[in-house]
Scaffold this active site. Structure first.
Site, PDB file in Angstrom:
ATOM      1  CB  ALA A   1       1.196   0.107   6.307  1.00  0.00           C
TER       2      ALA A   1
ATOM      3  CD  GLU B   1       9.769  -7.419   5.766  1.00  0.00           C
ATOM      4  OE1 GLU B   1       9.148  -8.485   5.950  1.00  0.00           O
ATOM      5  OE2 GLU B   1       9.935  -6.565   6.657  1.00  0.00           O
TER       6      GLU B   1
ATOM      7  NE  ARG C   1       9.786   6.085   8.541  1.00  0.00           N
ATOM      8  CZ  ARG C   1       8.853   5.857   7.608  1.00  0.00           C
ATOM      9  NH1 ARG C   1       9.034   4.891   6.709  1.00  0.00           N
ATOM     10  NH2 ARG C   1       7.766   6.590   7.575  1.00  0.00           N
TER      11      ARG C   1
ATOM     12  N   PRO D   1       0.789  -1.220   0.000  1.00  0.00           N
ATOM     13  CG  PRO D   1      -0.158  -1.133   2.109  1.00  0.00           C
ATOM     14  CD  PRO D   1       0.506  -2.072   1.154  1.00  0.00           C
TER      15      PRO D   1
ATOM     16  CE1 TYR E   1       8.487   4.869   2.856  1.00  0.00           C
ATOM     17  CE2 TYR E   1       7.121   6.835   3.102  1.00  0.00           C
ATOM     18  CZ  TYR E   1       7.517   5.583   3.541  1.00  0.00           C
ATOM     19  OH  TYR E   1       6.944   5.034   4.670  1.00  0.00           O
TER      20      TYR E   1
ATOM     21  CG  ASP F   1      -0.625 -17.190   7.980  1.00  0.00           C
ATOM     22  OD1 ASP F   1       0.425 -17.215   8.655  1.00  0.00           O
ATOM     23  OD2 ASP F   1      -1.754 -17.240   8.487  1.00  0.00           O
TER      24      ASP F   1
ATOM     25  CG  HIS G   1       4.804  -2.177  10.227  1.00  0.00           C
ATOM     26  ND1 HIS G   1       6.112  -2.555  10.381  1.00  0.00           N
ATOM     27  CD2 HIS G   1       4.809  -1.184   9.289  1.00  0.00           C
ATOM     28  CE1 HIS G   1       6.878  -1.803   9.585  1.00  0.00           C
ATOM     29  NE2 HIS G   1       6.116  -0.975   8.912  1.00  0.00           N
TER      30      HIS G   1
ATOM     31  CG  ASN H   1       8.302  -2.028   0.514  1.00  0.00           C
ATOM     32  OD1 ASN H   1       7.669  -2.131   1.569  1.00  0.00           O
ATOM     33  ND2 ASN H   1       8.928  -0.917   0.168  1.00  0.00           N
TER      34      ASN H   1
ATOM     35  CB  SER I   1      12.295   4.499   5.027  1.00  0.00           C
ATOM     36  OG  SER I   1      11.325   3.608   5.565  1.00  0.00           O
TER      37      SER I   1
ATOM     38  NE  ARG J   1       3.802   6.502   1.592  1.00  0.00           N
ATOM     39  CZ  ARG J   1       4.195   5.304   1.991  1.00  0.00           C
ATOM     40  NH1 ARG J   1       4.850   4.500   1.164  1.00  0.00           N
ATOM     41  NH2 ARG J   1       3.932   4.911   3.201  1.00  0.00           N
TER      42      ARG J   1
ATOM     43  NE  ARG K   1       6.860   4.293   9.852  1.00  0.00           N
ATOM     44  CZ  ARG K   1       5.773   4.402   9.087  1.00  0.00           C
ATOM     45  NH1 ARG K   1       5.412   3.410   8.302  1.00  0.00           N
ATOM     46  NH2 ARG K   1       5.054   5.504   9.092  1.00  0.00           N
TER      47      ARG K   1
HETATM   48  C1  DHK Z   1       6.961   1.536   3.253  1.00  0.00           C
HETATM   49  C2  DHK Z   1       5.815   1.838   3.905  1.00  0.00           C
HETATM   50  O1  DHK Z   1       4.732   2.188   3.237  1.00  0.00           O
HETATM   51  C3  DHK Z   1       5.755   1.858   5.381  1.00  0.00           C
HETATM   52  O2  DHK Z   1       4.475   1.540   5.861  1.00  0.00           O
HETATM   53  C4  DHK Z   1       6.791   0.966   6.010  1.00  0.00           C
HETATM   54  C5  DHK Z   1       8.153   1.012   3.941  1.00  0.00           C
HETATM   55  C6  DHK Z   1       8.157   1.267   5.432  1.00  0.00           C
HETATM   56  C7  DHK Z   1       9.424   1.431   3.221  1.00  0.00           C
HETATM   57  O3  DHK Z   1      10.311   2.028   3.826  1.00  0.00           O
HETATM   58  O4  DHK Z   1       9.538   1.146   2.026  1.00  0.00           O
HETATM   59  O5  DHK Z   1       6.795   1.154   7.409  1.00  0.00           O
END
Ligand code: DHK
Length: 144
Positions: free
Chosen positions: A77, A98, A107, A10, A23, A87, A80, A74, A102, A18, A111
């Site tokens: 969110a 994974e 952070r 997401p 990012y 699963d 977390h 990746n 960031s 964003r 996270r």
């Molecule tokens: C991306 C997200 O959208 C966050 O919810 C994660 C991650 C970190 C990233 O750093 O790519 O906590």
């Protein structure tokens, strides 16, 4: 040639707009183009971004059943929050890495915990786009 799937969760569709201070200013299309160019002729890359947990869960199952060799994920969110994604990864039997753009450890406390990391081969966090490339290199080195 191996097939590796790059899955983004997401809000990663909004890369470039964003929170650019977190990012970066490059877009998801930039990431995909960069990876395609870097790995041209070495691996068949397939990409999916979704803001929907079930879409990612469904895709992981499809990839597992259709000859995919590994996953770069990746989960955004969902990292977390999502037992379902954990699963799906565990049930896929596929090696997964994974990736976070960031450094999640620098952070917010929420996270710091990942539901998905324990079922991945490893985690790359904080290296931006390069993290995805390192993850693909790792998956290419694996047997089978
Ligand atoms: C991306 C997200 O959208 C966050 O919810 C994660 C991650 C970190 C990233 O750093 O790519 O906590």
């Amino acid at each position: 040639m191996k097939t590796i799937a790059v899955l983004n969760g997401p809000n990663l569709n909004r890369l470039g707009k964003r929170e650019p201070e977190v990012y970066g200013t490059r877009t998801l299309a930039d990431l995909e183009a960069e990876l395609r160019e870097s790995f041209s002729g070495r691996v068949n890359l397939t990409f999916l971004q979704s803001n929907h947990e079930g879409v990612l869960v469904d895709r992981i199952g499809e990839l597992a059943d259709n000859g995919c060799h590994g996953l770069v994920v990746n989960p955004g969110a969902f990292t977390h929050t999502s037992v379902a994604l954990r699963d799906a990864l565990a049930g896929s039997g596929l090696p997964a890495v994974e990736v976070h753009l960031s450094n999640v450890h620098a952070r917010e406390p929420f996270r710091q915990h990942s539901h998905t990391a324990p079922v991945c081969a490893g985690v790359i966090t904080g290296l931006g786009f390069a993290g995805y490339a390192f993850a693909i290199e790792f998956l290419l080195k694996l047997e089978s």
